[in-house]
Scaffold this active site. Structure first.
Site, PDB file in Angstrom:
ATOM      1  N   GLY A 183     -18.950  -7.877  22.319  1.00 18.43           N
ATOM      2  CA  GLY A 183     -18.056  -8.093  21.195  1.00 18.43           C
ATOM      3  C   GLY A 183     -16.669  -7.579  21.519  1.00 18.43           C
ATOM      4  CE1 TYR A 234     -15.678  -6.235  16.055  1.00 13.25           C
ATOM      5  CE2 TYR A 234     -15.696  -4.976  14.006  1.00 13.25           C
ATOM      6  CZ  TYR A 234     -16.177  -5.184  15.288  1.00 13.25           C
ATOM      7  OH  TYR A 234     -17.154  -4.352  15.796  1.00 13.25           O
ATOM      8  CG  ASP A 249     -16.129 -15.322  29.021  1.00 12.96           C
ATOM      9  OD1 ASP A 249     -16.698 -15.316  27.910  1.00 12.96           O
ATOM     10  OD2 ASP A 249     -14.893 -15.278  29.146  1.00 12.96           O
ATOM     11  CG  ASP A 285     -19.788  -6.849  30.270  1.00 13.77           C
ATOM     12  OD1 ASP A 285     -18.669  -7.382  30.122  1.00 13.77           O
ATOM     13  OD2 ASP A 285     -20.171  -5.874  29.599  1.00 13.77           O
TER      14      ASP A 285
HETATM   15  N1  NAD Z   1     -18.218   1.380  18.866  1.00 15.75           N
HETATM   16  C1  NAD Z   1     -18.372   1.202  17.568  1.00 15.75           C
HETATM   17  O1  NAD Z   1     -18.120   2.112  16.790  1.00 15.75           O
HETATM   18  C2  NAD Z   1     -18.891  -0.099  17.012  1.00 15.75           C
HETATM   19  C3  NAD Z   1     -19.034  -0.218  15.642  1.00 15.75           C
HETATM   20  C4  NAD Z   1     -19.513  -1.393  15.108  1.00 15.75           C
HETATM   21  C5  NAD Z   1     -19.870  -2.432  15.936  1.00 15.75           C
HETATM   22  N2  NAD Z   1     -19.718  -2.325  17.285  1.00 15.75           N
HETATM   23  C6  NAD Z   1     -20.115  -3.463  18.068  1.00 15.75           C
HETATM   24  O2  NAD Z   1     -21.009  -3.044  19.094  1.00 15.75           O
HETATM   25  C7  NAD Z   1     -20.854  -3.858  20.230  1.00 15.75           C
HETATM   26  C8  NAD Z   1     -20.587  -2.996  21.448  1.00 15.75           C
HETATM   27  O3  NAD Z   1     -19.461  -2.194  21.179  1.00 15.75           O
HETATM   28  P1  NAD Z   1     -18.897  -1.096  22.192  1.00 15.75           P
HETATM   29  O4  NAD Z   1     -18.298  -0.025  21.389  1.00 15.75           O
HETATM   30  O5  NAD Z   1     -19.928  -0.720  23.169  1.00 15.75           O
HETATM   31  O6  NAD Z   1     -17.712  -1.937  22.849  1.00 15.75           O
HETATM   32  P2  NAD Z   1     -17.179  -1.989  24.354  1.00 15.75           P
HETATM   33  O7  NAD Z   1     -15.877  -2.660  24.284  1.00 15.75           O
HETATM   34  O8  NAD Z   1     -17.258  -0.641  24.984  1.00 15.75           O
HETATM   35  O9  NAD Z   1     -18.255  -2.923  25.082  1.00 15.75           O
HETATM   36  C9  NAD Z   1     -18.325  -4.287  24.823  1.00 15.75           C
HETATM   37  C10 NAD Z   1     -18.742  -4.980  26.103  1.00 15.75           C
HETATM   38  O10 NAD Z   1     -18.798  -6.386  25.845  1.00 15.75           O
HETATM   39  C11 NAD Z   1     -18.219  -7.052  26.933  1.00 15.75           C
HETATM   40  N3  NAD Z   1     -17.691  -8.353  26.558  1.00 15.75           N
HETATM   41  C12 NAD Z   1     -16.610  -8.627  25.798  1.00 15.75           C
HETATM   42  N4  NAD Z   1     -16.390  -9.947  25.754  1.00 15.75           N
HETATM   43  C13 NAD Z   1     -17.354 -10.526  26.502  1.00 15.75           C
HETATM   44  C14 NAD Z   1     -17.653 -11.878  26.836  1.00 15.75           C
HETATM   45  N5  NAD Z   1     -16.889 -12.891  26.405  1.00 15.75           N
HETATM   46  N6  NAD Z   1     -18.708 -12.132  27.639  1.00 15.75           N
HETATM   47  C15 NAD Z   1     -19.481 -11.101  28.090  1.00 15.75           C
HETATM   48  N7  NAD Z   1     -19.244  -9.807  27.794  1.00 15.75           N
HETATM   49  C16 NAD Z   1     -18.194  -9.526  27.009  1.00 15.75           C
HETATM   50  C17 NAD Z   1     -17.124  -6.145  27.394  1.00 15.75           C
HETATM   51  O11 NAD Z   1     -16.727  -6.425  28.730  1.00 15.75           O
HETATM   52  C18 NAD Z   1     -17.745  -4.765  27.229  1.00 15.75           C
HETATM   53  O12 NAD Z   1     -18.404  -4.352  28.394  1.00 15.75           O
HETATM   54  C19 NAD Z   1     -19.728  -4.827  19.907  1.00 15.75           C
HETATM   55  O13 NAD Z   1     -20.276  -6.032  19.433  1.00 15.75           O
HETATM   56  C20 NAD Z   1     -18.988  -4.133  18.801  1.00 15.75           C
HETATM   57  O14 NAD Z   1     -18.302  -5.025  17.986  1.00 15.75           O
HETATM   58  C21 NAD Z   1     -19.234  -1.167  17.826  1.00 15.75           C
END
Ligand code: NAD
Lengths: 465, 414
Positions: A305, A371, A273, A250
């Protein structure tokens, strides 16, 4: 304000009111490596048979399903004919429709479905197996194959109590061992939030014997990006449960949570990153450092993401680019490095890559053009990579989560959130573990026949296909 | 027996923050545990035993008599990991590295974690002498009335807690006031101090921007970066600050003196062949070390310039001159400490430090100075910089400490 409203609606009186308004308590889903409590009924339609062999390999002894034939019906007190009734609630119905080639045979599906629709236990399963349309000859056969897809999607919407319906499409040449991990996943609680989905299973490309285990990742290294919290942390925990050695990645700013996840799972943390130009090299170097130069990554899970929502009318190039870079371009750059299997710490030649897409990528979403572009791109990428790597043993797949209960979605105002979580067949949001389980299934060494697929983990969300 | 070398494998610290800010609720144990856990996560050591953990703190509560062991028990390390507390004022962190190095070289341990922590926010509140005597008397009193009487002698001023200033008990001077004497003695100008300060901030800001600290720092309590660092500061801004030591004519300000800081830092030290077998990065060998002390009580010598005594001894023993070093790290307790140390090294014939090699990624003026944590911070950063420069690159560390002491060491890229 939203908090107050949420408090009222979830109070005992509020619950009664919301129940009247059609917002009944959603069913509690069966989760984890847990089989249905009731029996598994197997309907082998003419020309089928493979499903029985798979169940046999899984050690499951199926029961005969009841058929809704006129002579099996009995009249209720008002004199209306009723389908035959199961004496005990079945836990699942497996419909082997792999031999169905004409429209008339679809009636056989109706016959097995009618008695089971109201009989299935909570979190029950209806699993269809059919031959993919490309694998059958003739217009009617192709039409019938597609018709099964329509039946499955409707069944998913009509089922209650947290039960799901899904369709496995068999590519030509599939043998029972290709299907074991898929049927095991679908029957168990692991597939809790996957419903209304159809995906393809082809003959396995690698040498794995296809047998399933509760520790499929023992001694295998799995890298998960964005694992400091949310879905990524759940993915890491799920792989850990199943025996994997975790490398969690992360951004440096999330290092505190990341270290906690790494230490909890006895894995290691890489503060990185993923948009750094040398991200792929740094992942490989880290793996080689922690696990030795001969170590290879079994599965690379691209979960990190971000969202930067703006209506197109307000969207500038920076906001546009940041989302595409994190969610899509970074993943491609990392893959390019890790696919050099000779490099210490790179991907194993028979490894797995999973991209995390989103239902927004499927259906589009207001304010999410960047997105949706990135997430649709992920789907395109994993499909194209499967074609590209068809000669090798690496399998690339995607998952597209719908509404998942995380910190991120917890910030959506209550009423809106309540709507989002209800607009699916299971009338609730998914848990991070549901996404994790699906990814772990795709990465299972026994799932080598699943390649280039994108599975939605959305409880059969109403949006999109 | 083959010669055993001790090498620095990696490091980890919390971001450093000004005392009384983001970490006010955190104890030394919380911070040291977090620093250890970040290191453990980076190297995948959860559940594993490290042969020994050595660390310390300068400002310590009595309950923290086993601070390091308690931190280990609260960490993800195997509970069979023994630990020791060690303390040598601001030299603690570096002295801990030397302790670990010596044990490794003697074959007593193969892996060790060394470092330190300090919270100036959670410093023990010391009661004044009048109140202390009254409390003692009261606790010995038999009757309640005697107990009350015991407090009759307490004056209002006795009730004020003693602030956690580090004062030399023999001279009664705070470190800043002692250094103000040194600054004057050596004719160190305000401008020279501010220039060094500016360079420290600019260098450290650049290092952060370049991602240098990405694998050296793990966020703590939602703080991601060093908070004392002022990337935007200028000579003009520094020039505006009022003197805080040396009276109204003084040249030492809050800018060119280190702030009271909270934070923790540790390094992973290992026997070289073991590190290689583990595929750990072998950043730098710890070659040798030297401590020295000055006769500051008589006023004949300076409190914080013992480095100028230790360094020539260390160089002599190793047949090296200052020119042999690619990098030199002199802890910036105050800008004038560094400048006076350089002057003293010239005066005593040791040589001239090339300023281009000095504290090239910033030091304590920019990072802050949680006393016992500074050694771990400097060693981890220096080892990483030496590894970047390649085999044979040498680095010199000098850290001044209360009591007129200094701890110095040589590291070398391998
Ligand atoms: N929560 C939902 O309902 C949902 C729905 C569809 C898709 N998603 C996808 O699931 C994945 C996880 O979502 P989440 O809800 O746990 O989000 P979140 O924001 O809680 O976690 C995402 C993590 O990714 C890390 N991150 C972001 N940019 C980064 C980078 N450049 N390098 C390394 N790490 C990085 C963040 O620090 C964070 O810890 C994402 O790809 C999101 O798009 C989530």
């Amino acid at each position: 304000m939203a908090g107050v409203l949420e408090g009222i609606l979830t109070s005992p009186i509020g619950r009664k009111v919301t129940a009247k308004a059609g917002l009944a308590e959603p069913p509690r889903l069966r989760r984890g490596r847990v089989m249905p409590a009731g029996s598994v009924a197997l309907a082998t339609l003419p020309g089928g048979g493979i499903a029985g062999q798979v169940l046999d390999a899984l050690g499951i002894s199926p029961v005969e399903p009841l058929l809704d034939l006129p002579e099996h019906r009995t009249d209720d007190e008002k004199g209306r004919p009723q389908p035959p009734r199961y004496e005990t609630r079945p836990g699942a119905l497996v419909v082997d429709a792999t031999g169905v080639r004409d429209i008339a045979q679809l009636e056989l599906l109706r016959q097995v479905l009618r008695p089971v629709m109201k009989a299935l236990e909570k979190s029950g399963r209806i699993i269809f197996l059919a031959t993919e349309a490309d694998g059958v000859d003739g217009l009617e056969a192709k039409a019938a194959a597609q018709a099964i897809d329509g039946i499955m999607r409707t069944v998913g919407k009509e089922l209650r109590g947290g039960s799901t319906a899904n369709l496995v499409l068999l590519a030509p040449g599939v043998v029972p061992a290709d299907l074991a991990s898929t049927l095991s996943f679908l029957l168990e609680g692991r597939s809790a939030f996957v419903s209304g989905q159809a995906w393809r299973v082809a003959p396995r490309k690698d040498a794995h014997d296809g047998s399933v285990s509760a520790q499929p990742f023992a001694d295998r290294i799995v890298v998960v990006t964005g694992a400091a919290r949310g879905i990524g942390a759940a993915i890491a925990r799920t792989f850990h449960r199943d025996g994997a050695r975790l490398v969690v990645v992360d951004v440096p700013a999330a290092g505190e949570g990341l270290a906690k996840v790494a230490n909890e799972l006895r894995g290691s943390a890489l503060q990185l990153d993923i948009t750094a130009p040398d991200a792929g090299a740094r992942i490989a170097d880290h793996v080689a450092r922690v696990h030795g130069p001969d170590a290879r990554i079994w599965a690379m899970v691209h979960n990190a993401g971000i969202t930067r929502d703006r209506m197109l009318a307000n969207l500038d190039e920076k906001t546009w680019a940041s989302v595409l870079d994190v969610n899509l371009a970074a993943e491609m750059r990392i893959n390019a490095v890790l696919l050099d299997h000779d490099r210490p710490g790179a991907l194993a030649p028979d490894g797995r890559i999973v991209g995390v897409a989103s239902t927004s990528g499927w259906a589009g979403n207001k304010g999410q053009s960047n997105y949706a572009a990135s997430k649709a791109g992920v789907m395109g990428l994993v499909r194209a990579m499967a074609d590209d790597l068809a000669d090798g043993h690496v399998a690339t797949n995607g998952v597209a989560p719908g509404f998942i209960e995380t910190e991120m979605t917890g910030k959506i105002p209550y009423v809106q959130r309540e709507v989002f979580r209800r607009v699916n067949s299971l009338s609730q949001g998914g848990q991070p573990v549901d996404v994790a389980e699906t990814i772990a299934y795709l990465c299972d060494p026994a799932s080598g026949g699943v390649d280039g697929q994108v599975i939605r983990v959305c409880g059969q969300n109403m949006v999109g296909r | 027996m083959l010669e055993r070398h001790a090498v620095i494998v990696g490091g980890n610290r919390t971001p450093f923050v000004k005392a009384g800010t983001a970490y006010v609720q955190a104890s030394n144990q919380d911070m040291l545990t977090a620093a250890i856990d970040g290191l453990v996560a980076r190297f995948g050591l959860a559940g594993q035993k490290v042969d020994e953990v050595v660390a310390g703190a300068v400002l310590k509560h009595t309950r923290d008599f086993n601070l390091t062991r308690e931190s280990v028990l609260g960490s993800a390390l195997d509970p069979h990991t023994p630990a020791v507390d060690l303390q040598q004022a601001c030299g603690t962190g570096l002295e801990a590295v030397i302790y670990a190095t010596n044990k490794i070289r003697l074959g007593q341990v193969t892996t060790a974690i060394a470092g330190g922590v300090d919270s100036a926010s959670d410093a023990p509140i010391v009661v004044r002498e009048g109140l202390r005597r009254a409390l003692l008397k009261a606790s010995h009193a038999r009757k309640p009335v005697d107990r009350l009487k015991a407090f009759a002698a307490v004056r209002p001023a006795d009730l004020l807690p003693v602030p956690p200033a580090v004062v030399e008990s023999r001279t009664g001077l705070s470190m800043g006031e002692s250094q103000a004497l040194t600054t004057k003695n050596w004719g160190i100008t305000r401008e020279a101090q501010d220039e060094l300060t500016l360079a420290s901030h600019q260098n450290m800001a650049r290092a952060w921007d370049e991602g240098f600290f990405d694998d050296l720092v793990t966020p703590f309590l939602s703080v991601g970066k060093d908070k004392i660092l002022r990337p935007q500061t200028t000579m003009e801004a520094l020039a505006k600050l009022k003197p805080v030591f040396g009276g109204s004519e003084g040249t030492m300000t809050a800018g060119n003196s280190t702030a009271l800081t909270d934070g923790a830092a540790v390094v992973l030290v290992a026997e070289e062949s073991h590190a290689r077998a583990q595929n750990w990065p072998v950043l730098a060998r710890v070659v040798d070390a030297q401590v020295a002390a000055s006769d500051y009580v008589t006023g004949n010598e300076d409190l914080l310039l013992a480095g100028a005594r230790a360094i020539p001894e260390l160089l002599d023993r190793n047949g090296l001159s200052l020119d042999d070093f690619a990098l030199i790290e002199i802890h910036e307790a105050f800008a004038s400490t560094v400048l006076a140390t350089l002057a003293a090294l010239e005066k005593n014939g040791t040589g001239t430090v090339d300023r281009a090699k000095l504290n090239v990624n910033g030091s304590s003026l920019a990072a802050g100075h949680p006393f016992a944590a500074t050694g771990g911070r400097i060693v981890a950063s220096l080892a990483k910089m030496l590894a970047e420069r390649g085999s044979g690159a040498k680095g010199l560390v000098s850290i001044c400490a209360a009591g007129g002491m200094a701890v110095t060491a040589i590291l070398e890229g391998v």
